[in-house]
Design an enzyme around this catalytic site. Structure first.
Site, PDB file in Angstrom:
ATOM      1  N   ASN A   9      37.902  35.846  35.497  1.00 34.29           N
ATOM      2  CA  ASN A   9      37.516  37.230  35.200  1.00 34.29           C
ATOM      3  C   ASN A   9      38.512  37.773  34.178  1.00 34.29           C
ATOM      4  O   ASN A   9      39.644  38.087  34.534  1.00 34.29           O
ATOM      5  CB  ASN A   9      37.538  38.049  36.504  1.00 34.29           C
ATOM      6  CG  ASN A   9      37.235  39.520  36.265  1.00 34.29           C
ATOM      7  OD1 ASN A   9      36.885  39.919  35.146  1.00 34.29           O
ATOM      8  ND2 ASN A   9      37.360  40.326  37.303  1.00 34.29           N
ATOM      9  N   TRP A  10      38.072  37.850  32.957  1.00 35.65           N
ATOM     10  CA  TRP A  10      38.995  38.262  31.886  1.00 35.65           C
ATOM     11  C   TRP A  10      39.215  39.775  31.878  1.00 35.65           C
ATOM     12  O   TRP A  10      40.042  40.283  31.133  1.00 35.65           O
ATOM     13  CB  TRP A  10      38.466  37.803  30.524  1.00 35.65           C
ATOM     14  CG  TRP A  10      38.376  36.306  30.390  1.00 35.65           C
ATOM     15  CD1 TRP A  10      38.707  35.364  31.343  1.00 35.65           C
ATOM     16  CD2 TRP A  10      37.940  35.556  29.244  1.00 35.65           C
ATOM     17  NE1 TRP A  10      38.500  34.094  30.862  1.00 35.65           N
ATOM     18  CE2 TRP A  10      38.024  34.182  29.567  1.00 35.65           C
ATOM     19  CE3 TRP A  10      37.477  35.911  27.970  1.00 35.65           C
ATOM     20  CZ2 TRP A  10      37.677  33.173  28.674  1.00 35.65           C
ATOM     21  CZ3 TRP A  10      37.117  34.900  27.074  1.00 35.65           C
ATOM     22  CH2 TRP A  10      37.223  33.550  27.421  1.00 35.65           C
ATOM     23  N   LYS A  11      38.458  40.491  32.677  1.00 34.44           N
ATOM     24  CA  LYS A  11      38.557  41.952  32.773  1.00 34.44           C
ATOM     25  C   LYS A  11      38.488  42.570  31.362  1.00 34.44           C
ATOM     26  O   LYS A  11      37.798  42.041  30.502  1.00 34.44           O
ATOM     27  CB  LYS A  11      39.815  42.358  33.542  1.00 34.44           C
ATOM     28  CG  LYS A  11      39.869  41.681  34.925  1.00 34.44           C
ATOM     29  CD  LYS A  11      40.906  42.234  35.852  1.00 34.44           C
ATOM     30  CE  LYS A  11      40.845  41.499  37.191  1.00 34.44           C
ATOM     31  NZ  LYS A  11      41.790  42.009  38.166  1.00 34.44           N
ATOM     32  N   HIS A  94      33.108  44.350  42.080  1.00 39.41           N
ATOM     33  CA  HIS A  94      34.560  44.124  42.004  1.00 39.41           C
ATOM     34  C   HIS A  94      35.279  45.389  42.472  1.00 39.41           C
ATOM     35  O   HIS A  94      34.806  46.503  42.237  1.00 39.41           O
ATOM     36  CB  HIS A  94      34.956  43.789  40.558  1.00 39.41           C
ATOM     37  CG  HIS A  94      36.360  43.284  40.469  1.00 39.41           C
ATOM     38  ND1 HIS A  94      37.442  44.139  40.475  1.00 39.41           N
ATOM     39  CD2 HIS A  94      36.863  42.033  40.408  1.00 39.41           C
ATOM     40  CE1 HIS A  94      38.554  43.403  40.417  1.00 39.41           C
ATOM     41  NE2 HIS A  94      38.229  42.132  40.371  1.00 39.41           N
ATOM     42  N   GLU A  96      37.695  46.911  41.340  1.00 43.79           N
ATOM     43  CA  GLU A  96      37.996  47.869  40.259  1.00 43.79           C
ATOM     44  C   GLU A  96      36.768  48.724  39.948  1.00 43.79           C
ATOM     45  O   GLU A  96      36.888  49.906  39.637  1.00 43.79           O
ATOM     46  CB  GLU A  96      38.510  47.104  39.021  1.00 43.79           C
ATOM     47  CG  GLU A  96      39.927  46.594  39.258  1.00 43.79           C
ATOM     48  CD  GLU A  96      40.281  45.303  38.540  1.00 43.79           C
ATOM     49  OE1 GLU A  96      39.579  44.922  37.593  1.00 43.79           O
ATOM     50  OE2 GLU A  96      41.279  44.671  38.951  1.00 43.79           O
ATOM     51  N   GLU A 164      38.395  39.294  47.761  1.00 41.87           N
ATOM     52  CA  GLU A 164      39.569  39.700  46.982  1.00 41.87           C
ATOM     53  C   GLU A 164      40.256  40.879  47.676  1.00 41.87           C
ATOM     54  O   GLU A 164      39.871  42.034  47.478  1.00 41.87           O
ATOM     55  CB  GLU A 164      39.140  40.138  45.578  1.00 41.87           C
ATOM     56  CG  GLU A 164      38.506  39.043  44.760  1.00 41.87           C
ATOM     57  CD  GLU A 164      38.641  39.311  43.266  1.00 41.87           C
ATOM     58  OE1 GLU A 164      39.132  38.422  42.572  1.00 41.87           O
ATOM     59  OE2 GLU A 164      38.287  40.411  42.811  1.00 41.87           O
ATOM     60  N   GLY A 170      46.413  41.433  41.034  1.00 42.09           N
ATOM     61  CA  GLY A 170      47.336  41.821  39.968  1.00 42.09           C
ATOM     62  C   GLY A 170      48.725  42.205  40.453  1.00 42.09           C
ATOM     63  O   GLY A 170      49.500  42.816  39.713  1.00 42.09           O
ATOM     64  N   SER A 210      45.839  37.313  42.575  1.00 42.42           N
ATOM     65  CA  SER A 210      47.094  36.664  42.183  1.00 42.42           C
ATOM     66  C   SER A 210      47.057  35.134  42.318  1.00 42.42           C
ATOM     67  O   SER A 210      48.041  34.502  42.685  1.00 42.42           O
ATOM     68  CB  SER A 210      48.277  37.243  42.970  1.00 42.42           C
ATOM     69  OG  SER A 210      48.441  38.619  42.658  1.00 42.42           O
ATOM     70  N   GLY A 231      42.050  36.230  37.864  1.00 42.81           N
ATOM     71  CA  GLY A 231      42.202  37.294  36.872  1.00 42.81           C
ATOM     72  C   GLY A 231      43.213  36.892  35.809  1.00 42.81           C
ATOM     73  O   GLY A 231      42.907  36.104  34.904  1.00 42.81           O
ATOM     74  N   GLY A 232      44.421  37.401  35.926  1.00 47.86           N
ATOM     75  CA  GLY A 232      45.463  37.199  34.914  1.00 47.86           C
ATOM     76  C   GLY A 232      45.629  35.753  34.443  1.00 47.86           C
ATOM     77  O   GLY A 232      45.729  35.498  33.240  1.00 47.86           O
TER      78      GLY A 232
HETATM   79  P1  13P Z   1      44.490  38.650  39.421  1.00 49.17           P
HETATM   80  O1  13P Z   1      44.250  37.168  39.492  1.00 49.17           O
HETATM   81  O2  13P Z   1      45.030  39.101  38.107  1.00 49.17           O
HETATM   82  O3  13P Z   1      45.279  39.135  40.611  1.00 49.17           O
HETATM   83  O4  13P Z   1      43.049  39.351  39.521  1.00 49.17           O
HETATM   84  C1  13P Z   1      42.190  38.964  40.527  1.00 49.17           C
HETATM   85  C2  13P Z   1      40.864  39.556  40.269  1.00 49.17           C
HETATM   86  O5  13P Z   1      40.660  40.743  40.418  1.00 49.17           O
HETATM   87  C3  13P Z   1      39.792  38.653  39.807  1.00 49.17           C
HETATM   88  O6  13P Z   1      38.557  39.291  39.851  1.00 49.17           O
END
Ligand code: 13P
Length: 254
Positions: A9-11, A94, A96, A164, A170, A210, A231-232
């Site tokens: 997920n590149w957000k 998600h 977010e 999640e 994050g 994470s 994510g990251g």
């Molecule tokens: P991180 O891996 O950056 O913690 O993000 C997780 C995430 O929200 C993937 O959708």
């Protein structure tokens, strides 16, 4: 046997050019072929470009959100009809989206049903806050999110679920692998009540929060955990491909 799945997920990161370069680097790193469904989820504006970049590779494409109507006066939104010719997956619900953009269980449910109706596999996200976790409400929250989110999904339609925990996203503070495995077992049980035992048994359930190349083994080593929503670490081609490779070798073991 559930085929493992790793989604990146590149957000809200990468320009179109950066997205294309990242996709090229990931495709290059996975050229040998691994028994893991690997899904890239770039921002909307880069979807088409990345779809061209990964054409002919085993990589799959996912969007990060979607509205549930096919077309109309919904300024700023993207529809299942628009996505389905280039995306195989779509991330829905998600945390977010839920927390920053106010998405409710009901809205997420509309989206999940629209995705499966369009033939796009939803990566349906659930997770509790730190406060809910610390006050012992994790089971209750996840039961509600899963039951509401999957309500009315016809049997036989594929759904991927991502657990999640919000406190792990994050923060560098990933969940404990064993605990995440147990929680995912609970999610599978709740899903069985909605989708039926067989569909819940074959549904892939991912862990997210994470995830890195240093801790992926802890998660995919768990029988209940079928992969990860990253994510990251999905923004670094070398680390992301390492996560895919570790998953392939760990899940290949009996
Ligand atoms: P991180 O891996 O950056 O913690 O993000 C997780 C995430 O929200 C993937 O959708």
């Amino acid at each position: 046997m559930r085929r493992p799945l790793i989604a990146g997920n590149w957000k809200m990161n990468t320009t179109v050019e950066e997205a294309a370069s990242l996709a090229t680097a990931i495709a290059g790193g996975l050229q040998a072929g691994y028994a893991v469904d690997t899904v890239l989820c770039p921002p909307f504006i880069s979807l088409y470009r990345v779809s061209e970049t990964i054409r002919g590779t085993a990589l799959k494409l996912g969007a990060q959100n979607m509205y549930f109507k096919d077309s109309g006066a919904f300024t700023g939104e993207i529809s299942p009809l628009m996505l389905k010719s280039i995306c195989q997956y779509v991330i829905l619900g998600h945390s977010e989206r839920r927390q920053i953009f106010g998405e409710t269980d009901q809205l997420v449910n509309e989206k999940v049903r629209a995705a499966v109706a369009a033939g796009i596999i939803p990566i349906f996200c659930v997770g509790e806050t730190l406060q809910e976790n610390e006050s012992g409400k994790t089971g209750e929250i996840l039961t509600r999110q899963v039951s509401e989110g999957l309500k009315g999904v016809p049997s036989g339609k594929e759904v991927v679920i991502a657990y999640e925990p919000i406190w792990a996203i994050g923060t560098g503070r990933a969940a404990d692998g064993t605990q995440a495995g147990q929680t995912i077992g609970l999610i599978r049980g709740v899903a069985a009540g909605i989708l039926g035992q067989q569909a819940a048994g074959t549904a892939r359930i991912l862990y997210g929060g994470s995830v890195t190349a240093a801790n992926i083994a802890e998660f995919v080593g768990e029988h209940q955990i079928d992969g990860a929503l990253v994510g990251g670490a999905s923004l670094k081609a070398g680390e992301f491909t390492d996560i895919v490779k570790q998953t392939a070798s760990l899940k290949a073991k009996p």
